[in-house]
Design an enzyme around this catalytic site. Structure first.
Site, short mmCIF file in Angstrom:
data_model
loop_
_atom_site.label_atom_id
_atom_site.label_comp_id
_atom_site.label_asym_id
_atom_site.label_seq_id
_atom_site.Cartn_x
_atom_site.Cartn_y
_atom_site.Cartn_z
N HIS A 278 -65.60 -24.01 -44.70
CA HIS A 278 -66.31 -24.10 -46.01
C HIS A 278 -67.83 -25.18 -45.41
O HIS A 278 -69.17 -24.70 -45.07
CB HIS A 278 -66.01 -25.80 -46.50
CG HIS A 278 -64.89 -24.85 -47.97
ND1 HIS A 278 -64.68 -24.83 -48.90
CD2 HIS A 278 -63.48 -24.34 -47.16
CE1 HIS A 278 -63.24 -24.22 -49.11
NE2 HIS A 278 -62.90 -23.64 -47.98
N ASP B 37 -69.17 -26.74 -53.43
CA ASP B 37 -68.91 -25.82 -53.43
C ASP B 37 -67.72 -25.44 -54.13
O ASP B 37 -67.83 -25.99 -54.85
CB ASP B 37 -68.23 -26.29 -52.07
CG ASP B 37 -66.95 -25.41 -51.29
OD1 ASP B 37 -66.84 -24.95 -49.60
OD2 ASP B 37 -65.65 -25.50 -51.31
N VAL C 269 -64.34 -23.22 -29.37
CA VAL C 269 -65.31 -22.48 -28.42
C VAL C 269 -66.75 -22.79 -29.36
O VAL C 269 -66.68 -22.43 -30.65
CB VAL C 269 -64.42 -21.50 -27.77
CG1 VAL C 269 -63.87 -21.96 -27.04
CG2 VAL C 269 -64.13 -20.74 -28.57
N SER D 68 -66.50 -15.79 -39.42
CA SER D 68 -65.99 -15.10 -38.07
C SER D 68 -66.86 -13.50 -38.63
O SER D 68 -66.94 -12.87 -37.84
CB SER D 68 -64.55 -15.08 -37.28
OG SER D 68 -63.96 -16.31 -37.64
N GLU E 30 -70.61 -13.58 -38.58
CA GLU E 30 -71.14 -14.15 -37.45
C GLU E 30 -71.24 -12.03 -36.44
O GLU E 30 -71.39 -11.78 -35.66
CB GLU E 30 -70.22 -14.96 -36.34
CG GLU E 30 -70.72 -16.24 -37.13
CD GLU E 30 -69.48 -17.08 -36.79
OE1 GLU E 30 -68.41 -17.16 -35.74
OE2 GLU E 30 -69.62 -18.02 -37.80
N GLY F 137 -55.61 -16.34 -47.20
CA GLY F 137 -56.07 -16.88 -47.91
C GLY F 137 -57.32 -16.25 -48.35
O GLY F 137 -56.72 -14.98 -48.81
N GLN G 270 -58.44 -13.93 -46.47
CA GLN G 270 -58.60 -13.22 -45.02
C GLN G 270 -58.42 -11.88 -45.42
O GLN G 270 -58.96 -10.23 -44.72
CB GLN G 270 -57.85 -13.26 -43.88
CG GLN G 270 -58.66 -15.10 -43.81
CD GLN G 270 -57.13 -16.01 -43.13
OE1 GLN G 270 -55.75 -15.12 -42.37
NE2 GLN G 270 -57.57 -17.16 -42.75
BR1 BUP Z 1 -61.46 -22.52 -33.72
C1 BUP Z 1 -63.11 -22.28 -33.97
N1 BUP Z 1 -64.98 -22.64 -32.71
O1 BUP Z 1 -63.19 -22.59 -31.86
P1 BUP Z 1 -64.02 -18.82 -40.72
C2 BUP Z 1 -64.32 -21.94 -34.92
N2 BUP Z 1 -65.57 -21.77 -35.07
O2 BUP Z 1 -67.52 -21.94 -33.35
P2 BUP Z 1 -61.21 -20.79 -40.30
C3 BUP Z 1 -65.82 -21.98 -33.53
O3 BUP Z 1 -65.58 -22.61 -37.06
P3 BUP Z 1 -60.27 -20.03 -42.73
C4 BUP Z 1 -63.58 -22.67 -32.73
O4 BUP Z 1 -66.96 -19.32 -35.33
C5 BUP Z 1 -66.42 -19.91 -37.55
O5 BUP Z 1 -68.52 -20.11 -38.26
C6 BUP Z 1 -66.51 -20.31 -36.24
O6 BUP Z 1 -64.98 -20.40 -39.84
C7 BUP Z 1 -66.35 -21.71 -35.35
O7 BUP Z 1 -62.93 -19.54 -40.02
C8 BUP Z 1 -65.84 -21.36 -38.77
O8 BUP Z 1 -64.43 -18.49 -39.70
C9 BUP Z 1 -65.24 -20.63 -39.29
O9 BUP Z 1 -64.56 -18.37 -41.87
O10 BUP Z 1 -61.08 -21.25 -41.70
O11 BUP Z 1 -61.92 -22.00 -39.66
O12 BUP Z 1 -60.26 -20.15 -39.98
O13 BUP Z 1 -58.53 -19.84 -42.18
O14 BUP Z 1 -60.07 -20.82 -43.96
O15 BUP Z 1 -61.52 -18.91 -43.23
#
Ligand code: BUP
Length: 478
Positions: free
Chosen positions: A18, A115, A356, A378, A381, A396, A398
């Site tokens: 979020h 949000d 990371v 993700s 990105e 969720g 996903q």
């Molecule tokens: Br873990 C991790 N580094 O090591 P998502 C996440 N991220 O930069 P999430 C890092 O956090 P849900 C790490 O690049 C992305 O921008 C990643 O968001 C960054 O999934 C963000 O991909 C994570 O939407 O949440 O956090 O698992 O399970 O709710 O989708």
């Protein structure tokens, strides 16, 4: 774009998934001259969130921090509930306190962006203050269509006399697609679950918003965006602004454009050992494996993945998480995978734990495939960089995101792969074969490259997302 004298108060929720899009959107708006304030709740649920708040305010001193002290929530009343869901509930129950904070901010607040998890409680506050309220939706437009339509789906089921005992059923979103019951966020199967109650409340509240902003672009999710905008999903739905893909606030102008049209870095100027290791690998030779912050992978599945990655013959960078983000991860890769495995893959496989800089990893030219849980950040990105996804979603939003990324041509959804606790583990043999095939698949690679080119076009001057952003900023100034 010129944000003029607008002052936007942002009300983000909890969880990295979020915060990341909020921070990206806030820095984008701030760069257009919009005065931005951020409602901040400390301490956060996880350390990663606290670090990111601190980094935002340190890097952008113009962005104003407004402390939001929550009313205490008796967690014992919700035994076993996910800490993030509890925080959302605490935020909702404290939302009435926001009126004084918004009204007291200087310069005078001209709009609020909240949000989606807080929509049902924040929108009434903004109505009282006679301020426009927009929702920044943190997932895909396809998921937005599900949130918006789900209450109508339930109403229809009840009218048909169906609801009791037969489960939620498949959700047929008009103009978008059918979402099978098994692909819905798991808690929605239980109408009494706290998540479901919030989901329904917020879904209904969306229609009261002045607009919805989504980190996607027209060419990625054309059907969902058109159906939402045409009122097919919910009649009279507010305007939907597809403003993606939002750039990471740390993306630098040193990013170069590779042959695929993606935003890649040949050698990121970073001291991180992970980036340094990528710098030693050939172009597009590395499979990046990460399942976000909320998936703890069982030791058995980790060992199968290890066997699969080894058998694939590919180079790999694997971020291992044995616990979820709000709990300390004490297990070392060698505890789970064994020294012998790490020795065998030395040089071609790097296993790491902890945080990371994922965005920098995906922008690195050495990365050729992303085995991901398909959290929407993700996905975006990877899409921005033209890195194809092999989606292995868990819970969720996903699975819904996996559908969206597959139809948008950014990758492949491994629909048959579930996670332990569901249908057992996925074998190393299957993982290895699929990874190897995907790395060699020219069509998959071309699809991701196309998506990245479309993404770049969308945000460039005159592109669909550029125009949406322009329209939104114009509205703020009006
Ligand atoms: Br873990 C991790 N580094 O090591 P998502 C996440 N991220 O930069 P999430 C890092 O956090 P849900 C790490 O690049 C992305 O921008 C990643 O968001 C960054 O999934 C963000 O991909 C994570 O939407 O949440 O956090 O698992 O399970 O709710 O989708």
């Amino acid at each position: 774009l010129d944000g003029g004298a607008a002052h936007v108060m942002f009300i983000p929720s909890a969880g990295m998934a979020h915060l990341v899009p909020f921070f990206r959107f806030i820095t984008a708006l701030s760069s257009h001259g919009v005065h931005c304030s951020v409602m901040t709740v400390l301490p956060t649920v996880s350390d990663a969130e606290a670090d990111h708040f601190a980094a935002l305010f340190a890097a952008f001193p113009r962005i104003q921090r407004v402390d939001f002290n929550l009313l205490p929530l008796d967690a014992t009343a919700f035994p076993g509930t996910d800490p993030f869901l509890l925080r959302w509930e605490a935020l909702r129950r404290s939302a009435h306190l926001l009126d004084r904070l918004i009204a007291g901010a200087t310069p005078r607040v001209s709009a609020v962006v909240t949000d989606v998890t807080l929509a049902s409680h924040v929108i009434p506050v903004t109505k009282q203050l006679q301020l426009p309220c927009h929702v920044l939706f943190i997932s895909s437009a396809t998921m937005l269509s599900l949130v918006a339509y789900f209450p109508i789906h339930l109403d229809k089921k009840q009218d048909d006399g169906g609801a009791a005992g037969v489960g939620v059923g498949d959700v047929d979103i008009p103009g978008v697609r059918r979402i099978r019951q098994s692909s819905l966020p798991q808690p929605l199967h239980d109408l009494n679950h706290l998540f479901t109650k919030q989901f329904i409340d917020n879904g209904r509240a969306l229609s009261q918003a002045d607009g919805i902003l989504v980190n996607t672009f027209d060419a990625l999710e054309p059907m969902a965006l058109a159906a939402l905008r045409d009122g097919k999903v919910v009649p009279g739905f507010p305007p939907v602004y597809a403003i993606g893909l939002l750039k990471s606030s740390s993306s630098t102008s040193s990013s170069s454009t590779d042959g695929a049209g993606g935003e890649r870095q040949a050698a990121a100027a970073s001291s991180s050992p992970v980036i340094a290791w990528l710098g030693e690998q050939p172009e597009r030779s590395v499979v990046y494996i990460a399942f976000g912050s909320r998936i703890a992978v069982s030791h058995e599945q980790i060992r199968e993945m290890g066997a699969g990655l080894e058998a694939s013959g590919c180079r790999f960078l694997w971020v291992l998480k044995t616990t979820v983000v709000d709990r300390e991860d004490t297990a070392e890769p060698r505890d789970v995978l064994g020294d012998e495995f790490l020795e065998r893959v030395k040089g071609r496989g790097l296993v790491t734990k902890g945080w990371v800089e994922q965005d920098a990893v995906l922008r690195h030219a050495a990365v050729g495939l992303f085995l991901s849980h398909s959290g929407w950040n993700s996905v975006t990105e990877a899409a921005a960089c033209g890195v194809p996804l092999l989606a292995w979603p868990r819970g969720g939003d996903q699975r819904v995101n996996a559908m969206a990324l597959e139809s948008g041509g950014v990758g492949v959804w491994m629909e048959r792969w579930s996670w332990d606790g569901e249908d057992g583990v996925v074998s190393g043999r299957e993982i290895g074969e699929k990874v190897k095939a995907a790395m060699a698949d020219a069509a998959v690679r071309a699809g991701a490259a196309r998506a990245s080119q479309e993404a770049a076009k969308a945000v460039a001057e005159g592109g669909t997302s550029y125009r949406s952003m322009q329209e939104f900023i114009g509205k703020l100034k009006a």
